[in-house]
Scaffold this motif. Structure first.
Motif, PDB file in Angstrom:
ATOM      1  N   ASN A 149       1.099  -1.265   0.141  1.00 38.51           N
ATOM      2  CA  ASN A 149      -0.335   0.254  -0.204  1.00 38.51           C
ATOM      3  C   ASN A 149       0.775   1.054   0.314  1.00 38.51           C
ATOM      4  O   ASN A 149       2.081   1.083   0.102  1.00 38.51           O
ATOM      5  CB  ASN A 149      -1.268  -0.209   1.127  1.00 38.51           C
ATOM      6  CG  ASN A 149      -0.067   0.393   2.860  1.00 38.51           C
ATOM      7  OD1 ASN A 149       1.158   0.975   3.128  1.00 38.51           O
ATOM      8  ND2 ASN A 149      -1.343   0.343   3.541  1.00 38.51           N
ATOM      9  N   ALA A 150       0.590   2.616   0.145  1.00 38.56           N
ATOM     10  CA  ALA A 150       1.084   3.713  -0.318  1.00 38.56           C
ATOM     11  C   ALA A 150       2.150   3.834   1.214  1.00 38.56           C
ATOM     12  O   ALA A 150       3.254   4.641   0.943  1.00 38.56           O
ATOM     13  CB  ALA A 150      -0.366   5.386   0.387  1.00 38.56           C
ATOM     14  N   ASP A 151       1.753   3.127   2.062  1.00 42.00           N
ATOM     15  CA  ASP A 151       2.938   3.350   3.107  1.00 42.00           C
ATOM     16  C   ASP A 151       4.187   2.102   2.991  1.00 42.00           C
ATOM     17  O   ASP A 151       4.338   1.581   3.728  1.00 42.00           O
ATOM     18  CB  ASP A 151       2.081   3.029   4.719  1.00 42.00           C
ATOM     19  CG  ASP A 151       0.622   3.898   4.843  1.00 42.00           C
ATOM     20  OD1 ASP A 151       1.445   4.870   4.648  1.00 42.00           O
ATOM     21  OD2 ASP A 151       0.095   3.703   5.758  1.00 42.00           O
ATOM     22  N   LEU A 152       4.146   1.732   2.496  1.00 43.22           N
ATOM     23  CA  LEU A 152       4.624   0.133   1.548  1.00 43.22           C
ATOM     24  C   LEU A 152       4.829  -0.790   2.505  1.00 43.22           C
ATOM     25  O   LEU A 152       5.591  -1.545   2.871  1.00 43.22           O
ATOM     26  CB  LEU A 152       6.421   1.057   1.607  1.00 43.22           C
ATOM     27  CG  LEU A 152       6.373   2.049   0.316  1.00 43.22           C
ATOM     28  CD1 LEU A 152       8.189   2.587   0.269  1.00 43.22           C
ATOM     29  CD2 LEU A 152       6.120   1.495  -0.997  1.00 43.22           C
ATOM     30  N   ASN A 155      11.827  -4.847  -9.484  1.00 41.59           N
ATOM     31  CA  ASN A 155      11.491  -3.743 -10.410  1.00 41.59           C
ATOM     32  C   ASN A 155      10.169  -2.850  -9.720  1.00 41.59           C
ATOM     33  O   ASN A 155       9.184  -4.044  -9.116  1.00 41.59           O
ATOM     34  CB  ASN A 155      11.450  -4.026 -11.891  1.00 41.59           C
ATOM     35  CG  ASN A 155      12.148  -3.939 -12.531  1.00 41.59           C
ATOM     36  OD1 ASN A 155      12.556  -2.988 -13.231  1.00 41.59           O
ATOM     37  ND2 ASN A 155      12.797  -4.591 -12.786  1.00 41.59           N
ATOM     38  N   ALA A 156       9.657  -1.948  -9.806  1.00 43.65           N
ATOM     39  CA  ALA A 156       8.045  -1.799  -8.812  1.00 43.65           C
ATOM     40  C   ALA A 156       7.671  -0.411  -9.782  1.00 43.65           C
ATOM     41  O   ALA A 156       7.972   0.583 -10.160  1.00 43.65           O
ATOM     42  CB  ALA A 156       8.499  -0.888  -7.290  1.00 43.65           C
ATOM     43  N   HIS A 157       6.416  -1.107 -10.009  1.00 40.22           N
ATOM     44  CA  HIS A 157       5.630   0.043 -10.646  1.00 40.22           C
ATOM     45  C   HIS A 157       4.323  -0.203  -9.982  1.00 40.22           C
ATOM     46  O   HIS A 157       3.860  -0.626  -8.672  1.00 40.22           O
ATOM     47  CB  HIS A 157       4.669  -0.256 -12.150  1.00 40.22           C
ATOM     48  CG  HIS A 157       6.041  -1.248 -12.713  1.00 40.22           C
ATOM     49  ND1 HIS A 157       5.966   0.631 -14.193  1.00 40.22           N
ATOM     50  CD2 HIS A 157       6.621  -1.616 -13.277  1.00 40.22           C
ATOM     51  CE1 HIS A 157       6.695  -0.810 -14.866  1.00 40.22           C
ATOM     52  NE2 HIS A 157       7.741  -1.409 -14.389  1.00 40.22           N
ATOM     53  N   ARG A 158       3.351   1.076  -9.723  1.00 33.51           N
ATOM     54  CA  ARG A 158       1.551   1.330  -9.573  1.00 33.51           C
ATOM     55  C   ARG A 158       1.314   0.665 -10.153  1.00 33.51           C
ATOM     56  O   ARG A 158       1.040   0.217 -11.543  1.00 33.51           O
ATOM     57  CB  ARG A 158       1.944   3.340  -9.733  1.00 33.51           C
ATOM     58  CG  ARG A 158       0.229   3.422  -8.779  1.00 33.51           C
ATOM     59  CD  ARG A 158       0.625   5.249  -9.636  1.00 33.51           C
ATOM     60  NE  ARG A 158      -1.013   5.443  -8.992  1.00 33.51           N
ATOM     61  CZ  ARG A 158      -1.578   6.381  -8.144  1.00 33.51           C
ATOM     62  NH1 ARG A 158      -0.775   7.290  -8.746  1.00 33.51           N
ATOM     63  NH2 ARG A 158      -2.033   6.392  -7.019  1.00 33.51           N
ATOM     64  N   VAL A 159       0.455   0.058  -9.837  1.00 28.37           N
ATOM     65  CA  VAL A 159      -0.578  -1.108 -10.108  1.00 28.37           C
ATOM     66  C   VAL A 159      -1.999   0.106 -10.629  1.00 28.37           C
ATOM     67  O   VAL A 159      -2.270   0.828 -10.085  1.00 28.37           O
ATOM     68  CB  VAL A 159      -1.387  -1.809  -9.219  1.00 28.37           C
ATOM     69  CG1 VAL A 159      -2.551  -2.937  -9.255  1.00 28.37           C
ATOM     70  CG2 VAL A 159      -0.803  -2.722  -8.485  1.00 28.37           C
ATOM     71  N   GLU A 160      -2.363  -0.697 -12.018  1.00 26.45           N
ATOM     72  CA  GLU A 160      -3.000   0.154 -12.885  1.00 26.45           C
ATOM     73  C   GLU A 160      -4.392  -1.241 -13.177  1.00 26.45           C
ATOM     74  O   GLU A 160      -4.147  -1.821 -13.333  1.00 26.45           O
ATOM     75  CB  GLU A 160      -2.454   0.226 -14.116  1.00 26.45           C
ATOM     76  CG  GLU A 160      -3.024   1.494 -14.745  1.00 26.45           C
ATOM     77  CD  GLU A 160      -3.014   1.674 -16.565  1.00 26.45           C
ATOM     78  OE1 GLU A 160      -1.449   1.583 -16.559  1.00 26.45           O
ATOM     79  OE2 GLU A 160      -2.983   1.924 -16.967  1.00 26.45           O
ATOM     80  N   LEU A 161      -5.842  -1.202 -12.728  1.00 24.55           N
ATOM     81  CA  LEU A 161      -6.672  -1.731 -13.274  1.00 24.55           C
ATOM     82  C   LEU A 161      -7.249  -0.882 -13.752  1.00 24.55           C
ATOM     83  O   LEU A 161      -8.567   0.037 -13.579  1.00 24.55           O
ATOM     84  CB  LEU A 161      -7.094  -1.967 -11.054  1.00 24.55           C
ATOM     85  CG  LEU A 161      -6.474  -3.251 -10.268  1.00 24.55           C
ATOM     86  CD1 LEU A 161      -7.353  -3.208  -9.702  1.00 24.55           C
ATOM     87  CD2 LEU A 161      -6.566  -4.344 -11.882  1.00 24.55           C
ATOM     88  N   ALA A 162      -8.056  -1.309 -14.751  1.00 20.36           N
ATOM     89  CA  ALA A 162      -9.166  -1.244 -14.884  1.00 20.36           C
ATOM     90  C   ALA A 162      -8.794   0.241 -15.849  1.00 20.36           C
ATOM     91  O   ALA A 162      -9.732   1.098 -15.876  1.00 20.36           O
ATOM     92  CB  ALA A 162     -10.384  -0.989 -15.263  1.00 20.36           C
ATOM     93  N   LEU A 174       4.506   6.467  -6.196  1.00 17.50           N
ATOM     94  CA  LEU A 174       1.999   6.715  -6.204  1.00 17.50           C
ATOM     95  C   LEU A 174       2.270   8.164  -6.375  1.00 17.50           C
ATOM     96  O   LEU A 174       2.150   8.494  -7.386  1.00 17.50           O
ATOM     97  CB  LEU A 174       1.768   5.978  -4.461  1.00 17.50           C
ATOM     98  CG  LEU A 174       1.888   4.838  -4.433  1.00 17.50           C
ATOM     99  CD1 LEU A 174       1.105   4.464  -3.377  1.00 17.50           C
ATOM    100  CD2 LEU A 174       1.181   4.463  -6.007  1.00 17.50           C
ATOM    101  N   PRO A 175       3.709   9.402  -5.977  1.00 23.28           N
ATOM    102  CA  PRO A 175       3.264  10.762  -5.734  1.00 23.28           C
ATOM    103  C   PRO A 175       3.430  10.491  -7.542  1.00 23.28           C
ATOM    104  O   PRO A 175       3.227  12.019  -8.089  1.00 23.28           O
ATOM    105  CB  PRO A 175       4.129  11.366  -5.605  1.00 23.28           C
ATOM    106  CG  PRO A 175       5.036  10.438  -4.002  1.00 23.28           C
ATOM    107  CD  PRO A 175       4.205   8.920  -4.765  1.00 23.28           C
TER     108      PRO A 175
END
Ligand code: ADP
Length: 509
Positions: A181-184, A256-263, A230-231
């Motif tokens: 989540n946003a707080d890692l 490798n880290a990416h922001r999760v994208e759904l629909a 995230l920001p």
């Protein structure tokens, strides 16, 4: 009707006629059946009942109420009415009835027994009204509800299938995956993660990434990158971590880290993929070692052969034939080609092991350029090499290495422009940098290949067969330029030609 009974409940005497008139004008249909006569016939019906059913009073009196159900005799409600009559009780049902014209209507029917003072049932009174509109509304609602339920079921099934599909991918994939989540804080991990790091879900989920294991992911630089995902929507790409991990020992991991994208919309979740590249690194190191050993080992006999050929060239017998002389010249040519190939391999192994040493000094850049262009002119009969511009000052750098870069770029320009006749070389100063550009009008490089041609051993597929080479030249050039704190880049269009340029700082005056 019993007048005394009426007087008692209402406290005022009401005439029988008034009661009948009241019932007759009411909006609910009313029937009275006689319980003492065979088949309990209807002995009274009001006007509302006539309206409700479409039958005339003359067609109603004397019939059993069942005539209203027509052929629709299997209704459960009929049984309930029968039982109530048998037990002498009241009951309320919603029953399907049919008008004289055959139209169905839903009848909200209440029947109640009328008893004598000693409890004998003499009559039943039935009060009813048409609730077809309400039922239609209810049926519509029910149909909508069922449709909705079916849609929800179908959607749930699709979602479940998709989830199972996604889960099976996550579980099959040979890479460790973490969702945070946003707080890692870790929300979930896949089996590969648990197997790789020999930990349980309880050790991992709901823990902060930095608190996992022995703090292996608590790296200041990684922290900065992850906290930006995230920001800024900027992914973390190929971040290498070398660490002595608990349970599994020393490993090299690629993150490798990416922001999760759904629909199509971004979620406040980060997907972190961890790849164990320890073995790959070992193999690469072995390959590099092999390269170093092989090129060194080849160099020694080659130097000896070179020496012998030089002796032979110096001592060509005066009566030697044309064939002998040309064979010797070809041997010399191929030897020098072999020499430069092995030189390139040695360069790679030196770069890989970090052993490339620069001999930095001030030198005359213009003189170097003239010498290289002259030397390159001797190697080609097909192309004219034009040199323009100058630096007009000394430059701080490794002359041998920089000569290698320029001659490599010129020889590529010749090699990859077989149908062209010219190669342009430009040299000049831009701010406090030297800029060198080598342009050709050859086969060019497509945009998606332009970023990769500087990789070690990378060669473009289409050119592989047509042009000899090992895919090392540009890699070495790039490393040399980088070691001079400079930049090497290409601008090119497929089929139209390429311009390779590099800049390096002029250095102290
Ligand atoms: P090599 O020439 O031995 O293949 P390089 O590292 O010098 O290795 O070049 C890598 C690849 O880049 C080449 O295989 C070729 O496809 C492409 N390339 C290099 N220079 C040019 C050029 N001037 N024009 C078109 N393609 C080029």
């Amino acid at each position: 009707m019993d007048k005394k009974y009426l007087k008692n409940t209402n406290s005022i005497p009401i005439s029988y006629d008034l009661i009948v008139q009241a019932i007759d004008t009411g909006i609910n249909g009313v029937v009275i059946t006689d319980n003492n006569l065979p088949d309990h016939p209807i002995i009274y019906c009001n006007a509302a009942f006539e309206n409700l059913t479409g039958y005339q009073r003359s067609e109603i009196i004397g019939h059993n109420c069942r005539f209203l159900q027509g052929k629709d005799r299997q209704q459960q409600e009929r049984k309930r009415i029968r039982e109530a009559i048998e037990k002498g009780e009241s009951c309320k049902v919603e029953i399907r009835n049919y008008k004289k014209n055959g139209d169905l209507f839903w009848n909200d029917l209440t029947i109640s027994p009328l008893k004598t003072q000693d409890g004998q049932i003499t009559h039943f009174i039935g009060i009813q009204h048409d609730i077809s509109d309400q039922r239609a509304l209810y049926d519509d609602l029910e149909r909508e509800r069922q449709k909705l339920e079916q849609r929800i079921e179908e959607r749930t099934e699709i979602l479940q299938n998709e989830r199972e599909f996604a889960d099976s991918i996550l579980e099959t994939i040979r890479e460790s995956l973490l969702v945070m989540n946003a707080d890692l804080k870790v929300i979930s991990v896949n089996q590969h993660f648990l197997r790789t790091f020999k930990v349980s879900k309880a050790d991992t989920e709901n823990q902060k990434l930095y608190d996992l294991g022995n703090g292996q992911w608590d790296i200041p630089q990684l922290r900065i990158l992850l906290e930006q995902v995230l920001p800024t929507n900027n992914p973390v790409l190929d971040f290498e971590v070398e660490h002595d991990f608990p349970h599994i020992g020393k490993k090299i991991m690629l993150l490798n880290a990416h922001r999760v994208e759904l629909a199509g919309s971004y979620k406040n979740r980060i997907l972190l993929a961890i790849e164990d590249i320890t073995e790959r690194k070992v193999i690469e190191e072995r390959k590099d070692d092999f390269l170093t050993i092989a090129s060194h080992e080849l160099k020694t006999p080659l130097t000896a052969i070179s020496g012998y050929i030089q002796i032979m060239t110096r001592n060509i017998p005066s009566d030697a034939g044309v064939q002998f002389r040309s064979a010797l010249a070809k041997a010399e040519q191929n030897l020098s080609r072999l020499n430069s190939l092995i030189g390139e391999l040695l360069d790679v192994s030196k770069i890989q092991s970090g052993n490339i040493k620069l001999h930095m000094e001030m030198f005359d850049f213009d003189k170097m350029m003239v010498e290289i262009v002259d030397a390159m002119r001797c190697t080609t009969t097909s192309h004219t090499i034009t040199l323009t511009g100058d630096v007009s000052r000394t430059v701080y750098g490794d002359e041998v290495n920089l000569s290698q870069v320029v001659s490599n770029l010129i020889s590529n320009a010749i090699k990859y422009s077989p149908n062209a006749r010219e190669v342009g070389v430009f040299v000049g100063t831009v701010s406090d940098y030297v800029k060198v550009s080598i342009s050709d009008t050859g086969i060019g490089i497509s945009p998606n290949e332009q970023g990769r041609i500087f990789d070690r051993f990378y060669r473009i597929d289409q050119t592989q067969k047509k042009f000899p080479g090992m895919g090392i030249g540009l890699y070495v050039c790039n490393q040399i330029v980088k070691n001079h704190q400079g930049t090497l880049w290409v601008e090119s269009e497929n089929g139209k030609g390429s311009v390779f340029s590099f800049t390096i700082p002029l250095g102290k005056k």
